[in-house]
Design a protein around this motif. Structure first.
Motif, PDB file in Angstrom:
ATOM      1  N   SER A 185     -11.529   4.014  -6.723  1.00 59.66           N
ATOM      2  CA  SER A 185     -11.513   3.529  -8.099  1.00 59.66           C
ATOM      3  C   SER A 185     -11.704   2.015  -8.179  1.00 59.66           C
ATOM      4  CB  SER A 185     -10.200   3.937  -8.771  1.00 59.66           C
ATOM      5  OG  SER A 185      -9.126   3.289  -8.123  1.00 59.66           O
ATOM      6  N   LEU A 186     -11.742   1.358  -7.035  1.00 57.90           N
ATOM      7  CA  LEU A 186     -11.964  -0.092  -7.052  1.00 57.90           C
ATOM      8  C   LEU A 186     -13.460  -0.370  -7.045  1.00 57.90           C
ATOM      9  CD1 LEU A 186      -9.338  -1.201  -4.362  1.00 57.90           C
ATOM     10  CD2 LEU A 186      -9.051  -1.116  -6.837  1.00 57.90           C
ATOM     11  N   LYS A 187     -13.853  -1.409  -7.758  1.00 55.00           N
ATOM     12  CA  LYS A 187     -15.276  -1.709  -7.842  1.00 55.00           C
ATOM     13  C   LYS A 187     -15.551  -3.023  -7.111  1.00 55.00           C
ATOM     14  CE  LYS A 187     -18.319  -2.393 -11.562  1.00 55.00           C
ATOM     15  NZ  LYS A 187     -18.260  -2.572 -12.995  1.00 55.00           N
ATOM     16  N   LEU A 188     -16.420  -2.945  -6.119  1.00 53.91           N
ATOM     17  CA  LEU A 188     -16.761  -4.149  -5.363  1.00 53.91           C
ATOM     18  C   LEU A 188     -17.803  -4.946  -6.133  1.00 53.91           C
ATOM     19  CD1 LEU A 188     -16.276  -5.630  -2.661  1.00 53.91           C
ATOM     20  CD2 LEU A 188     -18.278  -4.447  -1.780  1.00 53.91           C
ATOM     21  N   ILE A 189     -17.459  -6.165  -6.500  1.00 53.03           N
ATOM     22  CA  ILE A 189     -18.357  -6.997  -7.295  1.00 53.03           C
ATOM     23  C   ILE A 189     -19.198  -7.895  -6.402  1.00 53.03           C
ATOM     24  CG2 ILE A 189     -18.457  -8.751  -9.130  1.00 53.03           C
ATOM     25  CD1 ILE A 189     -17.347  -6.046 -10.059  1.00 53.03           C
ATOM     26  N   ASN A 190     -18.560  -8.379  -5.364  1.00 49.09           N
ATOM     27  CA  ASN A 190     -19.262  -9.346  -4.517  1.00 49.09           C
ATOM     28  C   ASN A 190     -18.581  -9.448  -3.156  1.00 49.09           C
ATOM     29  OD1 ASN A 190     -21.092 -11.279  -3.802  1.00 49.09           O
ATOM     30  ND2 ASN A 190     -20.061 -12.960  -4.865  1.00 49.09           N
ATOM     31  N   VAL A 191     -19.359  -9.779  -2.134  1.00 46.11           N
ATOM     32  CA  VAL A 191     -18.797 -10.039  -0.807  1.00 46.11           C
ATOM     33  C   VAL A 191     -19.311 -11.377  -0.321  1.00 46.11           C
ATOM     34  CG1 VAL A 191     -18.659  -9.273   1.590  1.00 46.11           C
ATOM     35  CG2 VAL A 191     -18.765  -7.587  -0.237  1.00 46.11           C
ATOM     36  N   ALA A 247       0.832  -1.214   0.000  1.00 49.09           N
ATOM     37  CA  ALA A 247       0.000   0.000   0.000  1.00 49.09           C
ATOM     38  C   ALA A 247       0.865   1.262   0.000  1.00 49.09           C
ATOM     39  CB  ALA A 247      -0.948  -0.003   1.193  1.00 49.09           C
ATOM     40  N   THR A 301     -14.728 -12.316   2.315  1.00 46.10           N
ATOM     41  CA  THR A 301     -13.956 -12.374   1.076  1.00 46.10           C
ATOM     42  C   THR A 301     -14.589 -11.381   0.112  1.00 46.10           C
ATOM     43  OG1 THR A 301     -13.570 -14.712   1.476  1.00 46.10           O
ATOM     44  CG2 THR A 301     -13.143 -13.924  -0.731  1.00 46.10           C
ATOM     45  N   GLN A 302     -13.769 -10.514  -0.472  1.00 50.76           N
ATOM     46  CA  GLN A 302     -14.293  -9.529  -1.416  1.00 50.76           C
ATOM     47  C   GLN A 302     -13.842  -9.873  -2.826  1.00 50.76           C
ATOM     48  OE1 GLN A 302     -12.643  -5.774  -0.192  1.00 50.76           O
ATOM     49  NE2 GLN A 302     -14.132  -5.454   1.438  1.00 50.76           N
ATOM     50  N   VAL A 303     -14.756  -9.707  -3.774  1.00 52.47           N
ATOM     51  CA  VAL A 303     -14.359  -9.783  -5.179  1.00 52.47           C
ATOM     52  C   VAL A 303     -14.333  -8.346  -5.688  1.00 52.47           C
ATOM     53  CG1 VAL A 303     -14.890 -10.715  -7.447  1.00 52.47           C
ATOM     54  CG2 VAL A 303     -15.444 -12.040  -5.396  1.00 52.47           C
ATOM     55  N   VAL A 304     -13.183  -7.943  -6.203  1.00 49.21           N
ATOM     56  CA  VAL A 304     -12.985  -6.534  -6.555  1.00 49.21           C
ATOM     57  C   VAL A 304     -12.434  -6.420  -7.974  1.00 49.21           C
ATOM     58  CG1 VAL A 304     -11.671  -4.454  -5.981  1.00 49.21           C
ATOM     59  CG2 VAL A 304     -12.542  -5.906  -4.137  1.00 49.21           C
ATOM     60  N   ASP A 305     -12.982  -5.466  -8.726  1.00 53.89           N
ATOM     61  CA  ASP A 305     -12.474  -5.165 -10.072  1.00 53.89           C
ATOM     62  C   ASP A 305     -11.614  -3.910 -10.054  1.00 53.89           C
ATOM     63  OD1 ASP A 305     -13.596  -7.234 -11.340  1.00 53.89           O
ATOM     64  OD2 ASP A 305     -15.018  -6.082 -12.550  1.00 53.89           O
ATOM     65  N   ARG A 339     -10.203 -11.089  -2.580  1.00 54.96           N
ATOM     66  CA  ARG A 339      -9.404 -10.666  -1.427  1.00 54.96           C
ATOM     67  C   ARG A 339      -9.840 -11.414  -0.177  1.00 54.96           C
ATOM     68  NH1 ARG A 339      -9.855  -4.641   0.114  1.00 54.96           N
ATOM     69  NH2 ARG A 339      -7.890  -4.996   1.188  1.00 54.96           N
ATOM     70  N   THR A 364      -4.018  -2.084   5.413  1.00 52.05           N
ATOM     71  CA  THR A 364      -3.896  -1.562   4.060  1.00 52.05           C
ATOM     72  C   THR A 364      -4.001  -0.037   4.091  1.00 52.05           C
ATOM     73  OG1 THR A 364      -4.959  -3.594   3.318  1.00 52.05           O
ATOM     74  CG2 THR A 364      -4.746  -1.832   1.699  1.00 52.05           C
ATOM     75  N   VAL A 398      -7.835  -4.839   6.762  1.00 51.91           N
ATOM     76  CA  VAL A 398      -8.337  -3.633   6.116  1.00 51.91           C
ATOM     77  C   VAL A 398      -7.591  -2.403   6.612  1.00 51.91           C
ATOM     78  CG1 VAL A 398     -10.357  -2.125   5.980  1.00 51.91           C
ATOM     79  CG2 VAL A 398     -10.611  -4.580   5.606  1.00 51.91           C
ATOM     80  N   ALA A 435       0.488   4.203  -2.851  1.00 54.85           N
ATOM     81  CA  ALA A 435       0.238   5.606  -2.515  1.00 54.85           C
ATOM     82  C   ALA A 435       1.307   6.497  -3.148  1.00 54.85           C
ATOM     83  CB  ALA A 435       0.219   5.788  -1.000  1.00 54.85           C
ATOM     84  N   TYR A 490      -1.156   2.916   2.991  1.00 55.53           N
ATOM     85  CA  TYR A 490      -1.479   3.946   2.000  1.00 55.53           C
ATOM     86  C   TYR A 490      -1.293   5.345   2.591  1.00 55.53           C
ATOM     87  CZ  TYR A 490      -3.329   5.028  -2.595  1.00 55.53           C
ATOM     88  OH  TYR A 490      -3.439   5.430  -3.905  1.00 55.53           O
ATOM     89  N   LEU A 518     -14.393  -0.114   3.688  1.00 55.03           N
ATOM     90  CA  LEU A 518     -13.091   0.372   3.229  1.00 55.03           C
ATOM     91  C   LEU A 518     -12.549  -0.530   2.131  1.00 55.03           C
ATOM     92  CD1 LEU A 518     -10.759   1.474   6.125  1.00 55.03           C
ATOM     93  CD2 LEU A 518     -11.153   2.615   3.963  1.00 55.03           C
ATOM     94  N   ILE A 519     -13.149  -0.482   0.947  1.00 60.49           N
ATOM     95  CA  ILE A 519     -12.666  -1.352  -0.128  1.00 60.49           C
ATOM     96  C   ILE A 519     -11.390  -0.769  -0.707  1.00 60.49           C
ATOM     97  CG2 ILE A 519     -13.219  -2.324  -2.391  1.00 60.49           C
ATOM     98  CD1 ILE A 519     -16.230  -1.501  -0.962  1.00 60.49           C
TER      99      ILE A 519
END
Lengths: 262, 305
Positions: free
Chosen positions: B165-171, A136, A170-174, A164, B90, B87, A140, B94, B60-61
């Motif tokens: 700018s990150l897009k959360l698709i699923n949790v 991270a 668990t997160q799915v992130v684009d 993640r 991270t 989380v 930055a 940053y 906090l994605i």
């Protein structure tokens, strides 16, 4: 895409040398941070899929004595080149010895800026420092996104999709490149290079850089006043003779004497 | 410039205020808090916090927008304190990158500007001095905040942060049980020496007889998933310090050892007399766990009668 893998050459914590409460850092061997092998594996797979054009390794040496460590690093980095990475950069400078993760991130960011990057992959944390801060910090400093603790990575049409692994979910992130990705050990099984690959790796370039070469000056913000070994003296009584019953009996006898059984 | 302490937290880890209080008592600086997510029914004024900035919604994605918000609005923070989880770790990295200040992880002792932290894979204590502002990440559960006075209302300001700018698709949720292995008094920890998930019954029986919690090494939780992650002891799992730690069929990788170094009495049971773990035990039994555990469990039960 140009893919970088940030690798730490950690102190091998399973082979620490001590003298009283001093850790003999100079005499303890280095070891490729385990999780960074997974990072290299993931980068090489991107190359095999035609997504990465070039895979570069970057490491910043932290432990003395510098001259010996540079040689040691060469041998270790060759293993990663043998896995399929194309080239490596090793930053070695006396001013970097025993500095904190922030300094690593400053140095790494400068090398990355000078060379260009799309995806930067690294292990979630190192086995010796275990702070997990560098990914991270670099993101930055480069002004790009970071996704940490990734256990699955896909790149499709320029979209980077990750899974993640966080504490409670668990997160799915684009996301889109450029970005920094830190991976966990579950993401893959690092390959073991063949003899031929090891031999071919001898020809791959390892570039040695000093702070002067990258135009960085370090102001130490953290002053390390001392490092002391945590001394835990264990009795080391081994029960290896007698029948199973006798061994169980013996153990209970010891634990009763120590007053740790309720 | 007026300097202050900024504590970043959410409802689930209020204990972190205890760290801010210790720093406040050592330095005389005031505490501001950045409260993430739902904050109904929390009055941080009782804990000596002067100002609260509440950020609603947004998990906090992407740490970037929040880190930018902190950089722009809390430039006068000398100590930025936050809880320890993935989380926040991270976010701390940053923020360090944006503010150009260092991060101290899990100090075991802090008398600003001096800190002690565990280092070298938990095998050493490092003493540090930091003159500049610093980010401190600490385990909230290890601290108990003091209530200074009742009914002291902190000023609450609602603020918002732009999306990242990150897009959360699923949790996907993780199954969370009530295991709190960090607080266990006795732990029976299991490793790859067990050949199947069903065989863990042998360790569960022993744990029951001892009134112990079940722990495990990395492969059992992370790869094989025989046990949930709450059982995982190690550098990337949980750090434990029970009175008695019994490791069964665990070879003793440094990452595992780093998680249980602070245990009281350590027992190692392994069929392989060369297992590295034997070097770090008080009592080591070289024996097949499939034969030893039933005998041990039976004898412990008999002893209690």
């Amino acid at each position: 895409m140009r893919v970088w893998v940030l690798v730490k050459l950690s102190l091998d914590t399973s082979q620490l040398r001590f003298s009283g409460d001093r850790i003999l850092i100079e005499e303890t061997p280095l070891r490729i941070n385990d999780i960074d092998r997974n990072a290299v594996e993931e980068a090489v797979r991107l190359k095999e899929r035609g997504i990465a054009k070039q895979v570069s390794i970057l490491t910043v040496l932290k432990y003395p004595p510098l001259k010996d460590r540079v040689k040691e690093a060469d041998g270790l980095i060759r293993q990663l080149l043998a896995m399929g990475a194309d080239e490596a950069y090793v930053v070695a400078d006396d001013a970097l010895i025993l500095t904190d993760p922030m300094v690593t991130s400053i140095v790494a960011s400068e090398v990355l800026k000078a060379n260009g990057y799309d995806i930067i992959i690294t292990g979630e944390a190192s086995i010796d420092g275990y702070s997990g801060q560098v990914p991270a910090m670099i993101a930055a400093r480069l002004g790009i996104p970071v996704v940490t603790y990734v256990k699955e990575l896909k790149v499709d049409n320029g979209i980077v999709t990750v899974r993640r692994d966080l504490d409670n979910e668990t997160q799915v992130v684009d996301s889109r490149a450029p970005l920094v990705v830190s991976v966990t050990r579950e993401i893959n099984m690092p390959r073991i290079p063949t003899v031929i690959q090891i031999r071919l790796a001898i020809k791959k370039p390892i570039k040695l850089l000093t702070l002067n070469d990258i135009n960085v000056r370090i102001n130490k913000v953290i002053n390390v006043k001392g490092i002391k070994a945590i001394q835990v003296s264990r009795r080391g009584i081994i029960i290896d003779s007698g029948s199973v019953e006798e061994k169980a009996e013996k153990l209970i006898e010891y634990l009763t004497k120590d007053n740790v059984l309720r | 410039m007026r300097l202050m302490i900024l504590v970043i937290l959410d409802k689930g880890n209020l204990g972190i205020i205890g760290v801010a209080q210790e720093v406040m008592e050592a330095t005389g600086l005031t505490i501001n808090a950045l409260l993430l997510g739902n904050h109904e029914g929390i009055n941080l004024g009782d804990y000596g916090v002067s100002k609260v900035y509440a950020i609603n919604g947004s998990g906090l994605i992407d740490p970037a927008p929040l880190a930018r918000f902190i950089t722009n609005n809390f430039n006068d923070a000398k100590y930025i304190i936050m809880p320890d989880n993935k989380v926040y770790r991270t976010l701390s990295g940053y923020l360090s990158g944006l503010m150009n200040i260092p991060v101290i992880i899990n100090p075991t002792d802090f008398k600003p500007p001096s800190f002690k932290v565990n280092a070298v894979g938990n095998r050493a204590i490092m003493e540090l001095e930091v003159q500049r502002p610093v980010i401190i990440v600490a385990q909230a559960a290890r601290f108990k905040p003091k209530q200074y006075s009742q009914g002291n209302k902190a000023m609450v300001t609602n603020v918002s942060v732009e999306p990242g700018s990150l897009k959360l698709i699923n949790v996907e949720g993780k199954s969370i049980s009530n295991v709190r292995i960090e607080e266990a008094d006795i732990i029976v920890a299991v490793g790859r020496g067990f050949k199947s998930k069903d065989d863990l019954k042998l360790a569960i029986d022993l744990a029951e007889a001892l009134g112990a919690q079940l722990g495990c090494s990395r492969p059992l939780a992370a790869d094989l998933k025989w046990l949930s992650e709450e059982h995982w002891v190690g550098l990337s799992g949980h750090r434990v310090k029970p009175r008695l730690y019994i490791a069964v069929g665990i070879s003793g990788q440094p990452q595992h050892l780093a998680g249980m170094m602070e245990s009281g009495v350590v027992v190692v049971i392994n069929i392989d007399k060369n297992a590295p773990f034997f070097k770090y035990c008080d009592y080591g039994v070289v024996e097949d766990l499939y034969r030893l555990l039933p005998a041990l469990t039976r004898k412990i039960k008999e002893r209690r009668r």
